[in-house]
Design an enzyme around this catalytic site. Sequence first.
Site, short mmCIF file in Angstrom:
data_model
loop_
_atom_site.label_atom_id
_atom_site.label_comp_id
_atom_site.label_asym_id
_atom_site.label_seq_id
_atom_site.Cartn_x
_atom_site.Cartn_y
_atom_site.Cartn_z
N SER A 41 0.81 -1.22 0.00
CA SER A 41 0.00 0.00 0.00
C SER A 41 0.85 1.27 0.00
O SER A 41 0.40 2.33 -0.44
CB SER A 41 -0.94 0.01 1.22
OG SER A 41 -0.19 -0.01 2.43
N SER A 111 -0.72 -4.68 10.55
CA SER A 111 -1.59 -4.68 11.74
C SER A 111 -3.07 -4.81 11.33
O SER A 111 -3.83 -3.86 11.43
CB SER A 111 -1.37 -3.44 12.60
OG SER A 111 -1.34 -2.25 11.87
#
Length: 204
Positions: A41, A111
């Site tokens: 990303s 995460s």
Amino acid sequence: MTNQHSPDVVWHQHNVSKKARANAKGHRKPAVLWFTGLSGSGKSTIANALEQKLFELGYHTYLLDGDNVRHGLNKDLGFNDTDRVENIRRIAEVTKLFVDAGLIVMTAFISPFRSDRQLVRQLHAVGEFIEVFIDTPLAVCEQRDPKGLYIKARAGEIKHFTGIDSVYEAPLTPDIHIKTDEMDIDACVSVILQYLQNGEYLIR
């Protein structure tokens, strides 16, 4: 993981406060900028660019990168859900120490679970945890695939890969929302710097 502390283990109060350490480093307030998003990303890229800019401005920073941490502190952990939770728990404790040292800390970790990120937020004082959602469509991440991980995951060579056969729970109300398919790196960094300036984390 259960708390194994003995009753004889007592928190030692330092004479030098967190605020004093931060002020000595030229910050108004220390904080952790928690970059979360899918693999590819742009978390590490943007966090690196932000740290470089802050460093050039004279601020004291440290960047904790997911791959780097797994070479040392978390090298005993795998990628199943249990190990992912423990991975974030350990990093959360490290960021708490770094923030106590008065630093502006950046973390670049997928995460994937909201509950884990919420636990990290609760570990810090109000305003010290800044969730930065690097929001990039899965198709774009797969197209970038800088490490060739998506190809391996699609081929079944990597198990528990976030976005393919393991869930990613996107933040519902991130402090900073960055869409890397619509902005270049400089623009992303500018948005985060503006947030820090508006929140009076920076002096200059």
